[in-house]
Design a protein around this motif. Sequence first.
Motif, PDB file in Angstrom:
ATOM      1  N   ARG A  22      43.253 -50.515 -16.180  1.00  0.00           N
ATOM      2  CA  ARG A  22      44.030 -49.458 -15.548  1.00  0.00           C
ATOM      3  C   ARG A  22      45.248 -50.035 -14.837  1.00  0.00           C
ATOM      4  N   GLY A  23      45.301 -51.358 -14.773  1.00  0.00           N
ATOM      5  CA  GLY A  23      46.329 -52.023 -14.003  1.00  0.00           C
ATOM      6  C   GLY A  23      45.922 -52.226 -12.561  1.00  0.00           C
ATOM      7  N   THR A  24      44.667 -51.922 -12.252  1.00  0.00           N
ATOM      8  CA  THR A  24      44.144 -52.060 -10.894  1.00  0.00           C
ATOM      9  C   THR A  24      43.602 -53.475 -10.683  1.00  0.00           C
ATOM     10  N   THR A  25      44.033 -54.110  -9.614  1.00  0.00           N
ATOM     11  CA  THR A  25      43.545 -55.451  -9.278  1.00  0.00           C
ATOM     12  C   THR A  25      42.544 -55.357  -8.138  1.00  0.00           C
ATOM     13  N   VAL A  26      41.349 -55.868  -8.392  1.00  0.00           N
ATOM     14  CA  VAL A  26      40.302 -55.888  -7.370  1.00  0.00           C
ATOM     15  C   VAL A  26      40.191 -57.302  -6.822  1.00  0.00           C
ATOM     16  N   LYS A  27      40.233 -57.433  -5.517  1.00  0.00           N
ATOM     17  CA  LYS A  27      40.120 -58.736  -4.862  1.00  0.00           C
ATOM     18  C   LYS A  27      38.947 -58.709  -3.883  1.00  0.00           C
ATOM     19  N   LEU A  28      38.059 -59.671  -4.015  1.00  0.00           N
ATOM     20  CA  LEU A  28      36.898 -59.787  -3.133  1.00  0.00           C
ATOM     21  C   LEU A  28      36.814 -61.210  -2.592  1.00  0.00           C
ATOM     22  N   ASP A  29      36.134 -61.370  -1.463  1.00  0.00           N
ATOM     23  CA  ASP A  29      35.997 -62.694  -0.845  1.00  0.00           C
ATOM     24  C   ASP A  29      35.126 -63.631  -1.677  1.00  0.00           C
ATOM     25  N   LYS A  30      34.250 -63.039  -2.489  1.00  0.00           N
ATOM     26  CA  LYS A  30      33.366 -63.858  -3.331  1.00  0.00           C
ATOM     27  C   LYS A  30      33.076 -63.124  -4.629  1.00  0.00           C
ATOM     28  N   VAL A  31      32.571 -63.859  -5.589  1.00  0.00           N
ATOM     29  CA  VAL A  31      32.220 -63.265  -6.874  1.00  0.00           C
ATOM     30  C   VAL A  31      31.136 -62.209  -6.650  1.00  0.00           C
ATOM     31  N   PRO A  32      31.289 -61.012  -7.229  1.00  0.00           N
ATOM     32  CA  PRO A  32      30.292 -59.957  -7.028  1.00  0.00           C
ATOM     33  C   PRO A  32      28.884 -60.404  -7.421  1.00  0.00           C
ATOM     34  N   ALA A  33      27.941 -60.125  -6.534  1.00  0.00           N
ATOM     35  CA  ALA A  33      26.531 -60.413  -6.812  1.00  0.00           C
ATOM     36  C   ALA A  33      25.766 -59.120  -7.057  1.00  0.00           C
ATOM     37  N   ASN A  34      26.076 -58.104  -6.263  1.00  0.00           N
ATOM     38  CA  ASN A  34      25.437 -56.799  -6.427  1.00  0.00           C
ATOM     39  C   ASN A  34      26.324 -55.933  -7.317  1.00  0.00           C
ATOM     40  N   ILE A  35      26.028 -55.976  -8.604  1.00  0.00           N
ATOM     41  CA  ILE A  35      26.846 -55.277  -9.595  1.00  0.00           C
ATOM     42  C   ILE A  35      26.131 -54.028 -10.079  1.00  0.00           C
ATOM     43  N   VAL A  36      26.856 -52.923 -10.138  1.00  0.00           N
ATOM     44  CA  VAL A  36      26.352 -51.694 -10.747  1.00  0.00           C
ATOM     45  C   VAL A  36      27.300 -51.366 -11.897  1.00  0.00           C
ATOM     46  N   PRO A  84      34.727 -51.084  -4.843  1.00  0.00           N
ATOM     47  CA  PRO A  84      35.836 -50.982  -5.790  1.00  0.00           C
ATOM     48  C   PRO A  84      35.304 -50.896  -7.216  1.00  0.00           C
ATOM     49  N   SER A  85      36.141 -50.419  -8.119  1.00  0.00           N
ATOM     50  CA  SER A  85      35.727 -50.261  -9.510  1.00  0.00           C
ATOM     51  C   SER A  85      36.623 -51.056 -10.440  1.00  0.00           C
ATOM     52  N   VAL A  86      36.033 -51.430 -11.578  1.00  0.00           N
ATOM     53  CA  VAL A  86      36.754 -52.128 -12.639  1.00  0.00           C
ATOM     54  C   VAL A  86      36.454 -51.421 -13.950  1.00  0.00           C
ATOM     55  N   ALA A  87      37.485 -51.159 -14.743  1.00  0.00           N
ATOM     56  CA  ALA A  87      37.299 -50.458 -16.010  1.00  0.00           C
ATOM     57  C   ALA A  87      37.896 -51.258 -17.164  1.00  0.00           C
ATOM     58  N   VAL A  88      37.119 -51.373 -18.236  1.00  0.00           N
ATOM     59  CA  VAL A  88      37.600 -51.957 -19.487  1.00  0.00           C
ATOM     60  C   VAL A  88      37.892 -50.801 -20.432  1.00  0.00           C
ATOM     61  N   SER A  89      39.085 -50.766 -20.978  1.00  0.00           N
ATOM     62  CA  SER A  89      39.479 -49.636 -21.814  1.00  0.00           C
ATOM     63  C   SER A  89      38.851 -49.695 -23.202  1.00  0.00           C
ATOM     64  N   ALA A  90      38.370 -48.537 -23.641  1.00  0.00           N
ATOM     65  CA  ALA A  90      37.883 -48.362 -25.005  1.00  0.00           C
ATOM     66  C   ALA A  90      38.690 -47.255 -25.672  1.00  0.00           C
ATOM     67  N   TYR A  91      39.926 -47.110 -25.234  1.00  0.00           N
ATOM     68  CA  TYR A  91      40.769 -45.994 -25.675  1.00  0.00           C
ATOM     69  C   TYR A  91      41.995 -46.478 -26.427  1.00  0.00           C
ATOM     70  N   ASP A  92      42.171 -45.965 -27.635  1.00  0.00           N
ATOM     71  CA  ASP A  92      43.378 -46.191 -28.419  1.00  0.00           C
ATOM     72  C   ASP A  92      43.728 -47.675 -28.527  1.00  0.00           C
ATOM     73  N   ARG A  93      42.722 -48.476 -28.803  1.00  0.00           N
ATOM     74  CA  ARG A  93      42.933 -49.897 -29.057  1.00  0.00           C
ATOM     75  C   ARG A  93      41.855 -50.359 -30.030  1.00  0.00           C
ATOM     76  N   LYS A  94      42.031 -51.511 -30.593  1.00  0.00           N
ATOM     77  CA  LYS A  94      41.072 -52.002 -31.580  1.00  0.00           C
ATOM     78  C   LYS A  94      39.903 -52.715 -30.908  1.00  0.00           C
ATOM     79  N   LEU A  95      38.794 -52.718 -31.612  1.00  0.00           N
ATOM     80  CA  LEU A  95      37.554 -53.289 -31.100  1.00  0.00           C
ATOM     81  C   LEU A  95      37.717 -54.724 -30.632  1.00  0.00           C
ATOM     82  N   ASP A  96      38.450 -55.534 -31.380  1.00  0.00           N
ATOM     83  CA  ASP A  96      38.573 -56.942 -31.005  1.00  0.00           C
ATOM     84  C   ASP A  96      39.286 -57.123 -29.670  1.00  0.00           C
ATOM     85  N   VAL A  97      40.180 -56.199 -29.334  1.00  0.00           N
ATOM     86  CA  VAL A  97      40.887 -56.278 -28.052  1.00  0.00           C
ATOM     87  C   VAL A  97      39.920 -56.018 -26.900  1.00  0.00           C
ATOM     88  N   SER A  98      39.101 -54.990 -27.024  1.00  0.00           N
ATOM     89  CA  SER A  98      38.127 -54.679 -25.970  1.00  0.00           C
ATOM     90  C   SER A  98      37.065 -55.763 -25.861  1.00  0.00           C
TER      91      SER A  98
END
Length: 348
Positions: free
Chosen positions: A58-72, A164-178
């Motif tokens: 989405r062009g959104t940059t997420v910054k955290l103090d440490k690598v996420p451990a509690n992931i949903v 915060p949220s992170v999204a990987v696009s599955a829209y209007d692009r080829k499978l290898d890109v995702s």
Amino acid sequence: MPNARATLLSRRGILAAGGALGLGAVLTACGDDDKKSGGSDTKASAKASGPWTFKDDRGTTVKLDKVPANIVAFTGVAAALYDYGISVKGVFGPTRTQDGKPDVQAGDMDITKVKVLGNVWGQFNVEQYAALAPDVLLTTTFDAAGTLWYVPDESKDKIAKLAPSVAVSAYDRKLDVSLARMLELAKSLGGDVTSAKVTDAKKRFEEASARLRAAAKAKPNLKVLAGSASQDLFYVSGSNLSLDLEYFKALGVNFVEPSEKAKAEGGGWYEGLSWENVDKYDADIIIMDDRSATIQPADITEGTWKKLPAVRAGQVISRSPEPILSYDKCVALVENLAAALEMAKKVS
């Protein structure tokens, strides 16, 4: 529960890549599984440390103090990360079938070891999500606006305040890109993306793609139809917008293409046909939506379906409109279509 097709169109503006995901009667029958609890999957956890930054699709940059451990994560994203050694605390989206078995989108995850916050469209237990103390929410997006897939509109604001949220696009692009983007995400979370298992899977995916290209070149006149079945309608997907179909088309696969006008009511994704008109398009191979919210070929009783040349010839295979975005899981998708093309005869 309101008709899920109408819900999807009004709240998302689209259906997920090429199918009628979560049709009302099927969704209702799935039941409410979000009350069942489970611990976190201890298969692996993030190995990296220190500050974490990731710029999503989405062009959104997420910054955290440490690598996420509690992931949903959305179930399919969690399944992809699992293949890269990353575990999650909770999931939302199709996780269990009606008989309690893992949904096709759960991949190899042990679903008894993750908290299921919602199993069908519109379910997301915000209180249970908060109790997991999430560091980040990971999902996909199926539109240009970057709408978070399977995050309900009704509770999205509450959900957004918790992590915060992170999204990987599955829209209007080829499978290898995702696939490449999911690999990047896994690497940032501490996944071992250079292991022999991962590099071998990537090699097998590339080999399968070369095989499909060769098969399509050898039989350019074979027409492939991407379909999805519901009780009232049969959906014919166009190859644009869907990451798997766009990829297959780039490799030379000859798809049945509904007109833009016909697809307009489906947000550009598909054309809906009554079962009486299911023979509108000629096809030599039919690839059918494998998601649990759709009717599978073996369970279709409509006589018009059974009379289709591809059905009578046994030239029907499964398709995953929402593929698990790991190389390991996508190899079979490409291989199956390549094999179908290699073996198929012209019947239309």
